[in-house]
Design a protein around this motif. Structure first.
Motif, PDB file in Angstrom:
ATOM      1  N   ALA A  12      36.584  55.301  29.474  1.00 16.73           N
ATOM      2  CA  ALA A  12      35.208  55.182  28.722  1.00 16.73           C
ATOM      3  C   ALA A  12      34.455  54.058  29.393  1.00 16.73           C
ATOM      4  O   ALA A  12      35.084  52.781  29.525  1.00 16.73           O
ATOM      5  CB  ALA A  12      35.372  54.980  27.369  1.00 16.73           C
ATOM      6  N   LEU A  13      33.102  54.206  29.673  1.00 14.51           N
ATOM      7  CA  LEU A  13      32.486  53.079  30.430  1.00 14.51           C
ATOM      8  C   LEU A  13      31.546  52.536  29.116  1.00 14.51           C
ATOM      9  O   LEU A  13      30.653  53.343  28.720  1.00 14.51           O
ATOM     10  CB  LEU A  13      31.738  53.337  31.434  1.00 14.51           C
ATOM     11  N   GLY A  14      31.728  51.447  28.569  1.00 10.29           N
ATOM     12  CA  GLY A  14      31.029  50.889  27.619  1.00 10.29           C
ATOM     13  C   GLY A  14      29.665  49.928  28.096  1.00 10.29           C
ATOM     14  O   GLY A  14      29.790  49.212  29.079  1.00 10.29           O
ATOM     15  N   ILE A  28      34.782  49.057  31.631  1.00 13.60           N
ATOM     16  CA  ILE A  28      35.502  50.155  31.634  1.00 13.60           C
ATOM     17  C   ILE A  28      36.882  49.862  30.915  1.00 13.60           C
ATOM     18  O   ILE A  28      37.527  49.071  31.259  1.00 13.60           O
ATOM     19  CB  ILE A  28      35.839  50.786  32.892  1.00 13.60           C
ATOM     20  N   VAL A  99      35.149  57.746  35.575  1.00  9.70           N
ATOM     21  CA  VAL A  99      34.711  57.523  34.063  1.00  9.70           C
ATOM     22  C   VAL A  99      34.380  58.989  33.602  1.00  9.70           C
ATOM     23  O   VAL A  99      33.825  59.807  34.167  1.00  9.70           O
ATOM     24  CB  VAL A  99      33.255  56.813  34.227  1.00  9.70           C
ATOM     25  N   ILE A 102      30.324  57.680  28.628  1.00 10.88           N
ATOM     26  CA  ILE A 102      29.631  56.599  28.576  1.00 10.88           C
ATOM     27  C   ILE A 102      29.227  56.165  27.008  1.00 10.88           C
ATOM     28  O   ILE A 102      28.996  57.031  26.338  1.00 10.88           O
ATOM     29  CB  ILE A 102      28.125  56.507  29.170  1.00 10.88           C
ATOM     30  N   GLU A 329      33.297  46.820  26.050  1.00 12.31           N
ATOM     31  CA  GLU A 329      34.670  47.398  25.987  1.00 12.31           C
ATOM     32  C   GLU A 329      34.631  48.082  24.574  1.00 12.31           C
ATOM     33  O   GLU A 329      34.776  49.185  24.424  1.00 12.31           O
ATOM     34  CB  GLU A 329      35.730  46.629  25.921  1.00 12.31           C
ATOM     35  N   GLY A 332      32.700  51.328  24.675  1.00  5.02           N
ATOM     36  CA  GLY A 332      33.538  52.526  25.152  1.00  5.02           C
ATOM     37  C   GLY A 332      34.424  52.892  24.401  1.00  5.02           C
ATOM     38  O   GLY A 332      34.644  54.095  24.157  1.00  5.02           O
TER      39      GLY A 332
END
Length: 385
Positions: A12-14, A28, A99, A102, A329, A332
Protein backbone atom coordinates in the motif's frame (compact mmCIF):
# COMPACT_ATOMS: atom_id res chain seq x y z
CA UNK A 1 -5.31 -15.12 17.48
CA UNK A 2 -2.58 -16.50 15.27
CA UNK A 3 -0.74 -14.00 13.10
CA UNK A 4 -2.17 -13.54 9.60
CA UNK A 5 -0.10 -15.29 6.97
CA UNK A 6 2.32 -12.92 5.15
CA UNK A 7 0.77 -13.99 1.84
CA UNK A 8 -2.33 -12.06 2.92
CA UNK A 9 -0.37 -8.80 2.80
CA UNK A 10 -0.41 -6.17 0.05
CA UNK A 11 1.78 -3.24 -0.87
CA UNK A 12 0.00 0.00 0.00
CA UNK A 13 1.25 3.46 -0.92
CA UNK A 14 0.07 6.03 1.63
CA UNK A 15 -0.17 9.76 0.93
CA UNK A 16 -0.44 12.48 3.55
CA UNK A 17 -0.55 16.26 3.33
CA UNK A 18 -0.63 17.70 6.82
CA UNK A 19 -1.79 20.97 8.30
CA UNK A 20 1.71 22.44 8.05
CA UNK A 21 1.00 22.73 4.31
CA UNK A 22 4.61 22.01 3.38
CA UNK A 23 4.08 19.21 0.89
CA UNK A 24 3.11 15.59 0.26
CA UNK A 25 4.58 12.73 2.27
CA UNK A 26 4.46 9.37 0.47
CA UNK A 27 5.49 5.95 1.76
CA UNK A 28 5.04 2.29 0.85
CA UNK A 29 4.37 -0.45 3.38
CA UNK A 30 3.46 -4.12 3.09
CA UNK A 31 0.61 -4.99 5.43
CA UNK A 32 -2.52 -7.06 5.90
CA UNK A 33 -4.22 -4.36 7.94
CA UNK A 34 -3.22 -5.77 11.33
CA UNK A 35 0.54 -6.27 11.12
CA UNK A 36 3.26 -4.59 9.06
CA UNK A 37 5.35 -7.03 7.06
CA UNK A 38 7.77 -4.52 5.52
CA UNK A 39 8.52 -0.80 5.30
CA UNK A 40 9.38 0.44 1.82
CA UNK A 41 10.91 3.75 0.74
CA UNK A 42 9.40 7.14 1.43
CA UNK A 43 9.73 10.67 0.12
CA UNK A 44 8.47 14.20 0.68
CA UNK A 45 7.53 16.35 -2.30
CA UNK A 46 7.32 20.02 -1.25
CA UNK A 47 4.50 22.20 -2.49
CA UNK A 48 5.47 25.13 -4.72
CA UNK A 49 5.32 28.38 -2.76
CA UNK A 50 2.33 29.64 -4.76
CA UNK A 51 0.31 26.47 -4.09
CA UNK A 52 1.14 26.69 -0.39
CA UNK A 53 -0.06 30.31 -0.34
CA UNK A 54 -3.33 29.38 -2.07
CA UNK A 55 -3.88 26.45 0.30
CA UNK A 56 -3.45 28.76 3.26
CA UNK A 57 -6.06 31.10 1.77
CA UNK A 58 -8.45 28.15 1.54
CA UNK A 59 -7.88 27.32 5.20
CA UNK A 60 -8.56 30.91 6.20
CA UNK A 61 -11.78 31.06 4.16
CA UNK A 62 -13.00 27.44 4.30
CA UNK A 63 -16.06 28.00 6.56
CA UNK A 64 -17.67 30.16 3.87
CA UNK A 65 -16.62 28.16 0.81
CA UNK A 66 -18.95 26.14 -1.37
CA UNK A 67 -17.72 22.82 -2.84
CA UNK A 68 -18.13 24.12 -6.40
CA UNK A 69 -16.05 27.27 -5.81
CA UNK A 70 -13.81 27.80 -8.87
CA UNK A 71 -10.70 28.71 -6.88
CA UNK A 72 -11.21 25.69 -4.64
CA UNK A 73 -11.45 23.39 -7.67
CA UNK A 74 -8.32 24.88 -9.22
CA UNK A 75 -6.31 24.44 -6.03
CA UNK A 76 -7.66 20.91 -5.58
CA UNK A 77 -6.48 19.98 -9.09
CA UNK A 78 -3.02 21.48 -8.52
CA UNK A 79 -2.78 19.69 -5.18
CA UNK A 80 -3.75 16.35 -6.74
CA UNK A 81 -1.16 16.79 -9.47
CA UNK A 82 1.56 17.00 -6.81
CA UNK A 83 0.20 13.79 -5.30
CA UNK A 84 0.36 12.11 -8.71
CA UNK A 85 4.01 13.18 -9.04
CA UNK A 86 4.76 11.79 -5.57
CA UNK A 87 3.23 8.42 -6.50
CA UNK A 88 5.13 8.25 -9.76
CA UNK A 89 8.46 9.12 -8.15
CA UNK A 90 8.02 6.68 -5.29
CA UNK A 91 7.06 3.81 -7.59
CA UNK A 92 10.27 4.42 -9.52
CA UNK A 93 12.19 4.15 -6.26
CA UNK A 94 10.59 0.82 -5.37
CA UNK A 95 10.40 -1.52 -8.36
CA UNK A 96 10.74 -4.40 -5.87
CA UNK A 97 7.46 -3.37 -4.16
CA UNK A 98 4.81 -2.99 -6.88
CA UNK A 99 1.93 -0.97 -5.46
CA UNK A 100 -1.48 -2.64 -5.09
CA UNK A 101 -3.50 0.27 -3.69
CA UNK A 102 -3.13 3.93 -2.74
CA UNK A 103 -4.33 5.40 0.56
CA UNK A 104 -5.10 9.08 -0.20
CA UNK A 105 -5.81 11.36 2.75
CA UNK A 106 -6.02 14.60 0.79
CA UNK A 107 -5.63 18.04 2.35
CA UNK A 108 -7.76 19.05 5.33
CA UNK A 109 -9.07 22.58 4.90
CA UNK A 110 -11.63 22.50 7.72
CA UNK A 111 -12.11 20.40 10.84
CA UNK A 112 -14.90 21.32 13.25
CA UNK A 113 -17.28 19.42 15.52
CA UNK A 114 -19.63 17.57 13.20
CA UNK A 115 -17.77 18.55 10.03
CA UNK A 116 -14.49 17.55 8.40
CA UNK A 117 -13.43 18.53 4.89
CA UNK A 118 -10.52 17.14 2.89
CA UNK A 119 -9.89 18.16 -0.72
CA UNK A 120 -8.22 16.04 -3.40
CA UNK A 121 -9.48 14.37 -6.57
CA UNK A 122 -9.32 10.61 -5.97
CA UNK A 123 -10.74 9.78 -9.43
CA UNK A 124 -8.03 11.84 -11.14
CA UNK A 125 -5.35 10.25 -8.97
CA UNK A 126 -6.62 6.76 -9.82
CA UNK A 127 -6.81 7.56 -13.53
CA UNK A 128 -3.30 9.04 -13.67
CA UNK A 129 -1.69 6.18 -11.72
CA UNK A 130 -3.92 3.32 -12.94
CA UNK A 131 -4.27 2.18 -9.34
CA UNK A 132 -7.23 1.79 -6.97
CA UNK A 133 -7.46 4.63 -4.47
CA UNK A 134 -8.99 4.53 -0.99
CA UNK A 135 -9.92 8.01 0.26
CA UNK A 136 -12.40 9.95 2.42
CA UNK A 137 -11.21 8.28 5.61
CA UNK A 138 -12.88 10.63 8.13
CA UNK A 139 -16.47 11.24 7.00
CA UNK A 140 -17.96 7.97 8.23
CA UNK A 141 -16.58 8.53 11.73
CA UNK A 142 -17.99 12.06 11.89
CA UNK A 143 -21.37 10.89 10.54
CA UNK A 144 -21.46 8.25 13.28
CA UNK A 145 -20.83 10.86 15.99
CA UNK A 146 -17.04 10.77 16.25
CA UNK A 147 -14.50 13.59 16.06
CA UNK A 148 -13.03 12.24 12.81
CA UNK A 149 -9.51 12.57 14.24
CA UNK A 150 -6.96 11.46 15.05
CA UNK A 151 -6.85 8.39 12.79
CA UNK A 152 -3.23 7.32 13.35
CA UNK A 153 -3.67 5.48 16.70
CA UNK A 154 -4.40 2.03 15.26
CA UNK A 155 -1.23 2.26 13.20
CA UNK A 156 0.74 3.42 16.22
CA UNK A 157 -0.63 0.48 18.18
CA UNK A 158 0.48 -1.94 15.46
CA UNK A 159 3.98 -0.46 15.54
CA UNK A 160 4.18 -0.57 19.35
CA UNK A 161 2.89 -4.10 19.82
CA UNK A 162 6.10 -5.28 21.53
CA UNK A 163 6.90 -2.19 23.67
CA UNK A 164 6.30 -2.15 27.45
CA UNK A 165 3.11 -0.23 28.28
CA UNK A 166 2.01 2.38 29.00
CA UNK A 167 3.73 3.88 25.96
CA UNK A 168 2.87 6.83 23.72
CA UNK A 169 3.50 8.15 20.24
CA UNK A 170 3.48 11.93 19.93
CA UNK A 171 3.01 13.48 16.50
CA UNK A 172 4.14 17.09 16.11
CA UNK A 173 2.51 18.32 12.92
CA UNK A 174 0.62 21.58 12.51
CA UNK A 175 -1.58 20.21 15.31
CA UNK A 176 -0.06 17.89 17.94
CA UNK A 177 -1.70 14.57 18.78
CA UNK A 178 -0.84 11.56 20.87
CA UNK A 179 -1.67 7.87 21.00
CA UNK A 180 -1.41 6.08 24.34
CA UNK A 181 -1.33 2.29 24.67
CA UNK A 182 -2.30 1.38 28.23
CA UNK A 183 -1.19 -1.59 30.34
CA UNK A 184 -4.38 -3.39 29.36
CA UNK A 185 -3.93 -2.76 25.64
CA UNK A 186 -6.48 0.03 25.38
CA UNK A 187 -5.77 2.64 22.70
CA UNK A 188 -6.46 6.20 23.84
CA UNK A 189 -5.84 9.18 21.59
CA UNK A 190 -6.48 12.89 21.15
CA UNK A 191 -5.21 16.11 19.72
CA UNK A 192 -3.33 17.92 22.48
CA UNK A 193 -3.18 21.43 21.07
CA UNK A 194 -1.02 23.38 18.63
CA UNK A 195 2.00 21.60 17.20
CA UNK A 196 4.07 23.61 14.73
CA UNK A 197 1.29 25.72 13.20
CA UNK A 198 1.41 28.74 15.49
CA UNK A 199 5.20 28.76 15.63
CA UNK A 200 5.37 28.53 11.84
CA UNK A 201 2.95 31.45 11.46
CA UNK A 202 4.85 33.52 14.04
CA UNK A 203 8.19 32.86 12.35
CA UNK A 204 6.73 33.72 8.95
CA UNK A 205 5.35 37.01 10.23
CA UNK A 206 8.52 38.07 12.06
CA UNK A 207 11.37 36.62 10.04
CA UNK A 208 9.93 35.93 6.60
CA UNK A 209 10.85 32.24 6.83
CA UNK A 210 8.12 29.56 6.87
CA UNK A 211 9.27 28.02 10.18
CA UNK A 212 11.64 28.52 13.11
CA UNK A 213 14.54 26.64 11.52
CA UNK A 214 16.28 24.41 14.07
CA UNK A 215 14.46 26.27 16.85
CA UNK A 216 17.02 29.07 16.65
CA UNK A 217 14.54 31.90 17.22
CA UNK A 218 12.85 30.29 20.23
CA UNK A 219 16.24 29.38 21.73
CA UNK A 220 17.07 33.09 21.98
CA UNK A 221 13.84 33.99 23.76
CA UNK A 222 12.31 33.90 27.24
CA UNK A 223 8.91 32.41 27.96
CA UNK A 224 6.30 34.95 29.05
CA UNK A 225 4.66 33.04 31.90
CA UNK A 226 1.62 35.31 32.10
CA UNK A 227 0.79 34.94 28.41
CA UNK A 228 1.43 31.19 28.59
CA UNK A 229 -0.99 30.64 31.46
CA UNK A 230 -3.61 32.75 29.71
CA UNK A 231 -3.32 30.55 26.61
CA UNK A 232 -3.50 27.37 28.67
CA UNK A 233 -6.70 28.57 30.40
CA UNK A 234 -8.65 27.65 27.27
CA UNK A 235 -11.32 25.04 28.20
CA UNK A 236 -10.05 22.63 25.53
CA UNK A 237 -7.10 21.72 27.73
CA UNK A 238 -9.31 20.52 30.58
CA UNK A 239 -11.32 18.19 28.33
CA UNK A 240 -10.48 14.49 28.55
CA UNK A 241 -9.52 12.45 25.50
CA UNK A 242 -10.72 11.90 22.86
CA UNK A 243 -10.81 15.42 21.38
CA UNK A 244 -9.62 17.08 18.19
CA UNK A 245 -8.76 20.48 16.71
CA UNK A 246 -8.59 22.43 13.48
CA UNK A 247 -5.26 23.99 12.49
CA UNK A 248 -6.75 27.45 13.08
CA UNK A 249 -8.50 26.63 16.38
CA UNK A 250 -5.93 28.65 18.33
CA UNK A 251 -4.91 31.11 15.63
CA UNK A 252 -6.17 34.04 17.71
CA UNK A 253 -3.52 33.09 20.29
CA UNK A 254 -1.03 35.09 18.23
CA UNK A 255 -2.86 38.27 19.18
CA UNK A 256 -1.97 37.63 22.84
CA UNK A 257 1.72 37.76 21.89
CA UNK A 258 1.48 41.36 20.72
CA UNK A 259 4.27 43.37 22.28
CA UNK A 260 6.62 40.42 22.69
CA UNK A 261 9.85 40.26 20.76
CA UNK A 262 10.11 37.75 17.93
CA UNK A 263 12.31 35.50 20.09
CA UNK A 264 10.16 35.74 23.24
CA UNK A 265 7.02 35.05 21.23
CA UNK A 266 8.62 31.96 19.68
CA UNK A 267 9.80 30.72 23.08
CA UNK A 268 6.31 31.20 24.52
CA UNK A 269 4.73 29.28 21.64
CA UNK A 270 7.14 26.38 22.14
CA UNK A 271 6.17 26.33 25.82
CA UNK A 272 2.48 26.46 24.81
CA UNK A 273 2.85 23.35 22.62
CA UNK A 274 4.83 21.50 25.29
CA UNK A 275 2.65 22.37 28.28
CA UNK A 276 -0.51 21.50 26.35
CA UNK A 277 0.95 18.02 25.86
CA UNK A 278 2.21 17.71 29.43
CA UNK A 279 -1.15 18.74 30.90
CA UNK A 280 -3.29 16.45 28.74
CA UNK A 281 -5.43 14.35 31.12
CA UNK A 282 -4.39 10.71 30.65
CA UNK A 283 -5.35 7.62 32.68
CA UNK A 284 -1.75 6.33 32.75
CA UNK A 285 1.66 7.99 32.55
CA UNK A 286 3.73 6.78 29.58
CA UNK A 287 7.06 5.13 30.31
CA UNK A 288 8.27 6.21 26.87
CA UNK A 289 7.28 8.83 24.31
CA UNK A 290 8.24 8.37 20.65
CA UNK A 291 8.06 11.63 18.72
CA UNK A 292 7.32 11.86 15.00
CA UNK A 293 6.37 14.66 12.63
CA UNK A 294 8.21 17.81 11.63
CA UNK A 295 8.42 19.17 15.17
CA UNK A 296 11.00 16.58 16.18
CA UNK A 297 13.50 18.40 13.94
CA UNK A 298 13.29 21.42 16.27
CA UNK A 299 15.95 20.91 18.97
CA UNK A 300 14.47 23.63 21.19
CA UNK A 301 11.07 21.96 21.14
CA UNK A 302 12.51 18.49 21.73
CA UNK A 303 14.61 19.73 24.64
CA UNK A 304 11.54 21.33 26.21
CA UNK A 305 9.57 18.11 25.81
CA UNK A 306 12.35 16.08 27.44
CA UNK A 307 12.28 18.40 30.45
CA UNK A 308 8.49 18.61 30.77
CA UNK A 309 7.26 15.06 30.12
CA UNK A 310 7.49 12.19 32.58
CA UNK A 311 9.22 9.15 31.13
CA UNK A 312 11.82 8.94 28.39
CA UNK A 313 11.41 11.03 25.23
CA UNK A 314 12.89 9.76 21.96
CA UNK A 315 12.61 10.66 18.30
CA UNK A 316 10.81 8.00 16.27
CA UNK A 317 14.11 6.90 14.76
CA UNK A 318 15.04 5.39 18.14
CA UNK A 319 12.86 2.43 17.12
CA UNK A 320 14.08 2.40 13.53
CA UNK A 321 11.01 4.26 12.26
CA UNK A 322 11.04 7.05 9.69
CA UNK A 323 9.47 9.86 11.68
CA UNK A 324 8.71 11.89 8.55
CA UNK A 325 6.87 9.00 6.89
CA UNK A 326 4.70 7.63 9.71
CA UNK A 327 1.48 9.43 8.78
CA UNK A 328 1.85 8.52 5.11
CA UNK A 329 2.49 4.90 6.10
CA UNK A 330 -0.59 5.10 8.31
CA UNK A 331 -2.89 5.91 5.40
CA UNK A 332 -1.49 3.00 3.44
CA UNK A 333 -2.27 0.84 6.48
CA UNK A 334 -5.77 2.33 6.80
CA UNK A 335 -6.44 1.76 3.10
CA UNK A 336 -5.97 -1.97 3.64
CA UNK A 337 -8.13 -1.89 6.78
CA UNK A 338 -10.82 -0.03 4.86
CA UNK A 339 -10.90 -2.61 2.09
CA UNK A 340 -10.96 -5.39 4.67
CA UNK A 341 -13.88 -3.84 6.54
CA UNK A 342 -11.80 -3.36 9.68
CA UNK A 343 -12.35 -0.40 12.03
CA UNK A 344 -10.41 2.80 11.40
CA UNK A 345 -11.45 4.42 14.68
CA UNK A 346 -12.54 3.45 18.19
CA UNK A 347 -14.59 5.09 20.94
CA UNK A 348 -11.34 5.87 22.77
CA UNK A 349 -9.64 7.46 19.76
CA UNK A 350 -12.32 9.68 18.19
CA UNK A 351 -15.28 9.37 20.56
CA UNK A 352 -17.34 7.45 18.00
CA UNK A 353 -20.00 5.35 19.79
CA UNK A 354 -18.66 2.03 18.47
CA UNK A 355 -15.68 0.87 16.35
CA UNK A 356 -16.16 2.51 12.95
CA UNK A 357 -15.12 1.42 9.48
CA UNK A 358 -14.63 4.03 6.79
CA UNK A 359 -12.99 5.12 3.57
CA UNK A 360 -14.24 4.93 0.00
CA UNK A 361 -12.75 3.06 -2.96
CA UNK A 362 -12.26 4.66 -6.37
CA UNK A 363 -10.70 2.53 -9.09
CA UNK A 364 -10.65 1.72 -12.79
CA UNK A 365 -12.53 -1.53 -12.15
CA UNK A 366 -12.78 -4.57 -9.91
CA UNK A 367 -9.42 -6.30 -9.61
CA UNK A 368 -8.73 -9.92 -8.60
CA UNK A 369 -6.78 -9.04 -5.48
CA UNK A 370 -9.96 -7.84 -3.77
CA UNK A 371 -10.89 -11.49 -3.11
CA UNK A 372 -8.00 -11.52 -0.62
CA UNK A 373 -10.01 -9.43 1.82
CA UNK A 374 -12.49 -12.23 2.46
CA UNK A 375 -9.71 -13.99 4.42
CA UNK A 376 -8.64 -11.09 6.65
CA UNK A 377 -9.45 -11.45 10.37
CA UNK A 378 -11.70 -8.71 11.76
CA UNK A 379 -10.52 -8.79 15.35
CA UNK A 380 -6.89 -7.76 15.12
CA UNK A 381 -7.22 -5.02 17.76
CA UNK A 382 -9.16 -4.70 20.97
CA UNK A 383 -12.13 -2.39 20.56
CA UNK A 384 -12.99 -1.02 24.02
CA UNK A 385 -16.42 0.52 24.41
Amino acid sequence: MSAPHPENSLNALGLMSGTSLDGVDAAIIRTNGTTITAHGPALTLPYPAELRRRLRELLDNAPGLQPDNADLKAVEHALTQVHVQAVQQLRQMAPHMPVDVIGFHGQTILHQPGRTWQIGDAAYLSHQTNLPVVHDFRSADVAAGGEGAPLVPLYHAALLHNRPAPVAVLNLGGVANLSLITRHGQIIACDTGPGNALLDDWASQHTGTPCDTDGQLAALGTVNAQVLEHLLAHPFFQQPAPKSLDRLSFHNALAHLAGLSAADGAATLVAFTVQAIARTPLPETPLEWFVCGGGRHNPTLMDALTKALPGAVYPAEHLGWNGDALEAECFGFLAIRSLAGLPLSLPTTTGVPSPQTGGRLTCMGITPWRRWFQTVPTHGFSSPT
